[in-house]
Write a protein that holds these residues in place. Sequence first.
Motif, PDB file in Angstrom:
ATOM      1  N   TRP A 133      42.532  42.572  50.062  1.00  0.00           N
ATOM      2  CA  TRP A 133      43.216  43.795  49.624  1.00  0.00           C
ATOM      3  C   TRP A 133      44.015  44.450  50.737  1.00  0.00           C
ATOM      4  O   TRP A 133      44.957  45.195  50.482  1.00  0.00           O
ATOM      5  N   ASP A 135      42.583  48.810  49.758  1.00  0.00           N
ATOM      6  CA  ASP A 135      43.636  48.702  48.747  1.00  0.00           C
ATOM      7  C   ASP A 135      44.570  49.911  48.722  1.00  0.00           C
ATOM      8  O   ASP A 135      45.417  50.025  47.846  1.00  0.00           O
ATOM      9  N   ALA A 176      48.251  45.254  38.774  1.00  0.00           N
ATOM     10  CA  ALA A 176      48.774  44.614  39.983  1.00  0.00           C
ATOM     11  C   ALA A 176      50.158  44.050  39.698  1.00  0.00           C
ATOM     12  O   ALA A 176      50.441  43.554  38.597  1.00  0.00           O
ATOM     13  N   VAL A 195      49.099  47.177  44.335  1.00  0.00           N
ATOM     14  CA  VAL A 195      48.020  47.620  43.444  1.00  0.00           C
ATOM     15  C   VAL A 195      48.026  49.149  43.477  1.00  0.00           C
ATOM     16  O   VAL A 195      47.320  49.775  44.261  1.00  0.00           O
ATOM     17  N   THR A 255      47.793  44.035  50.600  1.00  0.00           N
ATOM     18  CA  THR A 255      48.613  44.667  49.568  1.00  0.00           C
ATOM     19  C   THR A 255      49.449  45.800  50.159  1.00  0.00           C
ATOM     20  O   THR A 255      49.145  46.328  51.222  1.00  0.00           O
ATOM     21  N   HIS A 288      42.186  48.105  43.648  1.00  0.00           N
ATOM     22  CA  HIS A 288      41.895  46.732  43.239  1.00  0.00           C
ATOM     23  C   HIS A 288      41.329  46.609  41.832  1.00  0.00           C
ATOM     24  O   HIS A 288      41.237  45.506  41.297  1.00  0.00           O
TER      25      HIS A 288
END
Length: 388
Positions: free
Chosen positions: A241, A377, A286, A278, A244, A282
């Motif tokens: 994550w 995330d 997405a 995201v 991201t 998470h």
Amino acid sequence: MRLLPLCFALLISTPAFAQCGGSFSSFVQSLKTEAVANGHSKAATDRFFKGVRQDPKVLNADRAQGVFQKPFIEFSRRLISQNRIDRGRSMAKKYDAIFDKIETQYGISRGVLLAFWAFETDYGSFQGDFNTRNALVTLAHDCRRPNLFRPQIFAALTLYEQGNFDPDRTTGAWAGEIGMVQMLPKDILENGTDGDGDGKVTLKSSAPDALLSGGRMLSHLGWQAGQPWLQEVTLPQTFDWSATGIATKRSVSEWAALGVKPRQGSLADARLPASVIVPQGHKGPAFIAYPNFDVYFEWNQSFVYVLTAAYFANRLEGAKIYNAGKPDAGLSGAQMKQLQRKLQARGHDVGKIDGILGAGTRAAVQAEQARLGLPADAWPTAALLNKL
């Protein structure tokens, strides 16, 4: 819906005349002096500024953009209705020839401009009733972002000299944008295009003019012809994550190797750089964002607005409703400000303490999540706030 200083106009260095604040009448006089020094006629300048006034409603609107504090799921559901989808598809048919021309000339898919058209003015039905000249002068006088708005005043003066702007009657959004897709005066000068063949550029009453001008502007801002912008994806439970976010770029082939799969269709060219997003952590939806997604930020730098506009463009072209998942509850506005203060105290640059989950706050959240052993995330939760 524009969040400024987030629009097409570029910030420039402050010229010698670019003061702000102080007496409004003195400020207007400094604008007139600068205009004449830059080659505008004194007579036209005097006529343009005659009757100009400060508009407190513009300042109130500038400071009341709380809608951008809403998370993506709530924000997108608020802006995207079945009626807007149906009207968008109807407009696509009505102006099919213009959209064909834009796609051929600039390689910009019709859904992209339809989404902007919908969000900015509800397909032209409400374009704002603020006096544009007064709005621009008011915002330039205000010391929050004078370098953004001062050049727009002189662009409006040029439009006036060309016979394309009435300082007393031209109206638009509170931040000075005009027409169906909301363009600032400088953008109109640079990208205004006659789309209906009448020899004029009328962005308030001619959809062909507005759409073709918007397409030309997006092209000049770097839109890559024929390339995608955003796509919904699914991610494995074991996904990293911390990778991201729009700041991390990897090739599509690298993301595919890490388990990124399209929810519909196939991924784009394996060589394209892309980011995985995201927006609510998470456990939520997405997306993979391609290079054209970055161009959206030239229109508006609000992440939630940009993502919603890009997603809506997909919906207008037949994409499924995104899988919302079950994201962890977000923070209230007061909690977000508390979090920002805590992050700032730890040395992170989160910008203004405003309760908005902007790029700086997201980066800081992600860094602290990684440090504390939480899924990194970039989605702030009560768990993170408590640990801090």
